[in-house]
Design a protein around this motif. Structure first.
Motif, PDB file in Angstrom:
ATOM      1  N   PHE A  51      44.271  41.563  30.059  1.00  9.28           N
ATOM      2  CA  PHE A  51      44.127  42.079  31.419  1.00  9.28           C
ATOM      3  C   PHE A  51      42.676  42.088  31.892  1.00  9.28           C
ATOM      4  O   PHE A  51      42.402  42.455  33.034  1.00  9.28           O
ATOM      5  N   ALA A  52      41.739  41.722  31.033  1.00 13.48           N
ATOM      6  CA  ALA A  52      40.323  41.744  31.410  1.00 13.48           C
ATOM      7  C   ALA A  52      40.051  40.718  32.509  1.00 13.48           C
ATOM      8  O   ALA A  52      40.592  39.607  32.484  1.00 13.48           O
ATOM      9  N   PRO A  53      39.219  41.066  33.473  1.00 14.71           N
ATOM     10  CA  PRO A  53      38.916  40.114  34.557  1.00 14.71           C
ATOM     11  C   PRO A  53      38.075  38.957  34.046  1.00 14.71           C
ATOM     12  O   PRO A  53      37.286  39.107  33.110  1.00 14.71           O
ATOM     13  N   PRO A  54      38.213  37.774  34.642  1.00  9.38           N
ATOM     14  CA  PRO A  54      37.356  36.640  34.287  1.00  9.38           C
ATOM     15  C   PRO A  54      35.890  36.977  34.536  1.00  9.38           C
ATOM     16  O   PRO A  54      35.571  37.859  35.337  1.00  9.38           O
ATOM     17  N   PRO A  59      35.564  43.292  38.883  1.00 12.61           N
ATOM     18  CA  PRO A  59      36.643  44.054  38.238  1.00 12.61           C
ATOM     19  C   PRO A  59      37.500  44.854  39.216  1.00 12.61           C
ATOM     20  O   PRO A  59      38.700  45.016  38.998  1.00 12.61           O
ATOM     21  N   VAL A  60      36.881  45.316  40.303  1.00 17.20           N
ATOM     22  CA  VAL A  60      37.636  46.100  41.281  1.00 17.20           C
ATOM     23  C   VAL A  60      38.695  45.246  41.969  1.00 17.20           C
ATOM     24  O   VAL A  60      39.787  45.720  42.298  1.00 17.20           O
ATOM     25  N   ASP A  61      38.401  43.981  42.175  1.00 12.28           N
ATOM     26  CA  ASP A  61      39.338  43.095  42.864  1.00 12.28           C
ATOM     27  C   ASP A  61      40.376  42.466  41.938  1.00 12.28           C
ATOM     28  O   ASP A  61      41.325  41.840  42.414  1.00 12.28           O
ATOM     29  N   ARG A  64      45.010  43.166  37.708  1.00  9.58           N
ATOM     30  CA  ARG A  64      45.690  43.545  36.474  1.00  9.58           C
ATOM     31  C   ARG A  64      45.269  44.964  36.095  1.00  9.58           C
ATOM     32  O   ARG A  64      44.107  45.345  36.229  1.00  9.58           O
ATOM     33  N   ALA A  65      46.237  45.746  35.596  1.00 11.04           N
ATOM     34  CA  ALA A  65      45.972  47.109  35.148  1.00 11.04           C
ATOM     35  C   ALA A  65      47.070  47.502  34.172  1.00 11.04           C
ATOM     36  O   ALA A  65      48.092  46.826  34.061  1.00 11.04           O
ATOM     37  N   GLU A  93      35.212  49.090  28.052  1.00  8.18           N
ATOM     38  CA  GLU A  93      34.315  48.041  27.541  1.00  8.18           C
ATOM     39  C   GLU A  93      34.584  46.712  28.245  1.00  8.18           C
ATOM     40  O   GLU A  93      33.662  45.948  28.534  1.00  8.18           O
ATOM     41  N   ARG A  94      35.850  46.431  28.537  1.00  7.76           N
ATOM     42  CA  ARG A  94      36.240  45.127  29.078  1.00  7.76           C
ATOM     43  C   ARG A  94      36.486  45.174  30.592  1.00  7.76           C
ATOM     44  O   ARG A  94      36.997  44.217  31.166  1.00  7.76           O
ATOM     45  N   ASP A  95      36.132  46.302  31.248  1.00 10.34           N
ATOM     46  CA  ASP A  95      36.291  46.445  32.697  1.00 10.34           C
ATOM     47  C   ASP A  95      37.741  46.256  33.133  1.00 10.34           C
ATOM     48  O   ASP A  95      38.027  45.636  34.173  1.00 10.34           O
ATOM     49  N   ILE A  96      38.661  46.805  32.347  1.00  9.23           N
ATOM     50  CA  ILE A  96      40.088  46.730  32.663  1.00  9.23           C
ATOM     51  C   ILE A  96      40.503  48.010  33.379  1.00  9.23           C
ATOM     52  O   ILE A  96      40.187  49.119  32.924  1.00  9.23           O
ATOM     53  N   LYS A  97      41.206  47.878  34.476  1.00 11.53           N
ATOM     54  CA  LYS A  97      41.686  49.054  35.197  1.00 11.53           C
ATOM     55  C   LYS A  97      42.743  49.780  34.362  1.00 11.53           C
ATOM     56  O   LYS A  97      43.654  49.140  33.823  1.00 11.53           O
ATOM     57  N   VAL A  98      42.600  51.092  34.283  1.00 10.13           N
ATOM     58  CA  VAL A  98      43.548  51.877  33.500  1.00 10.13           C
ATOM     59  C   VAL A  98      43.964  53.103  34.308  1.00 10.13           C
ATOM     60  O   VAL A  98      43.141  53.750  34.958  1.00 10.13           O
ATOM     61  N   PHE A  99      45.257  53.390  34.291  1.00 11.89           N
ATOM     62  CA  PHE A  99      45.813  54.556  34.963  1.00 11.89           C
ATOM     63  C   PHE A  99      46.417  55.486  33.914  1.00 11.89           C
ATOM     64  O   PHE A  99      46.872  55.036  32.854  1.00 11.89           O
TER      65      PHE A  99
END
Length: 328
Positions: A51-54, A59-61, A64-65, A93-99
């Protein structure tokens, strides 16, 4: 009395004292033990990491979360809380959105504690400090009343912002930057439930069967055996089992996410004995290695108990044999 007769009559308080010391010493003086990772842990890590952004994406755009469902209270914290810290660290660490979300009132403070613990470690670390911002890097949906459990699980399949509406801070979800390009389970395509009982049941029954959502669990060690059939059938894509699972995930995050490397079993084998990742390394904060330290104490205690059981049984049968010989 002979040696084995004396063993049978040892005051049990001495045994308890030895066990207490064997648990205390590894906690007070951590040592580097080999942490082998299992496939269920690796599968969860790789799913979240995907799910990490390229590199060239904001990362905000990124669309994936994943969702962490915290369904336990303080009684199971020793096993489940280190898992949650490790997974949150991986995401940040990987700038992945988490809820995060819970339907247990006593779990709400644990969510805040986990998030704030990781945020503080990131903000105060000496190298590459990072500010983790609520509503941007993560959203805590907070405590929701159990009566809305099913409605919200199904509702998130259509529109998360409409199903949840407000977060733990009273903000409209639709107004938060973290919700950019995140609408339903198509984008939030993983739910990880941390629980001490009935792991993943409702998510499998409703979110997975209705919307095809990926589901994983973090469970206490005693509950792990009940989960393997669901792993084998593909209903669950991964599992963290007890403190061992938390220690495995800590290791994966340390070797890969913290160094911005892709998962590789070859690298994992090469790094197994690397002193850089030793538990005594002061560069690793305690909160990010507490499961591995706990596993050391747990392993020593278990081995000692097995030794006591073996010695006790040998002594018992030797004594019985001797009594039989004397009768004859």
């Amino acid at each position: 009395m002979n040696f084995f007769e004396k063993l049978q009559k040892i005051d049990r308080r001495w045994i308890y004292l030895i066990l207490a010391i064997s648990i205390f010493l590894p906690l007070a003086f951590p040592f580097n033990s080999r942490t082998f990772t299992t496939r269920p842990t690796e599968s969860l890590y790789r799913m979240i990491d995907s799910f990490a952004p390229p590199p060239d994406t904001d990362p905000v755009d990124h669309n994936r979360a994943f969702l962490m469902s915290i369904m336990h209270d303080a009684s199971t914290m020793p096993e489940l809380f280190p898992m949650e810290l490790a997974v949150l660290r991986h995401a940040f660490e990987r700038d992945i959105k988490v809820f995060t979300i819970t339907w247990i009132a006593t779990a709400a403070p644990l969510i805040d504690l986990a998030i704030n613990t990781v945020k503080e470690e990131f903000a105060t670390r000496e190298e590459n400090p990072k500010q983790i911002i609520s509503g941007v890097h993560y959203v805590n949906f907070g405590f929701k009343i159990p009566a809305l459990y099913l409605a919200m699980i199904l509702g998130m399949g259509e529109d998360i912002a409409n199903a949840i509406e407000i977060d733990a801070e009273g903000r409209q979800l639709s107004s938060l930057p973290a919700m950019t390009n995140i609408r339903n389970y198509n984008e939030m395509n993983l739910v990880v439930e941390f629980t001490g009982s009935a792991p993943g049941g409702a998510w499998i029954t409703y979110a997975r069967s209705r919307f095809g959502t990926n589901v994983a669990v973090g469970v206490t060690a005693v509950s792990a055996a009940d989960v393997y059939p669901q792993l084998q059938t593909g209903q669950l894509i991964g599992m963290l089992a007890g403190l061992k699972g938390a220690a495995e995930y800590e290791k994966l995050v340390e070797v890969f996410a913290a160094t911005d490397r892709e998962f590789s079993r070859e690298i994992l084998r090469a790094e197994m004995d690397n002193p850089k990742f030793a538990l005594t390394n002061d560069n690793i904060p305690y909160n990010f290695k507490q499961a591995r330290i706990g596993m050391n104490a747990q392993s020593v205690a278990h081995i000692l108990i097995i030794v006591f059981i073996l010695i006790g049984n040998i002594g018992y049968f030797v004594q019985k044999y001797k009594q039989k010989q004397e009768v004859q």
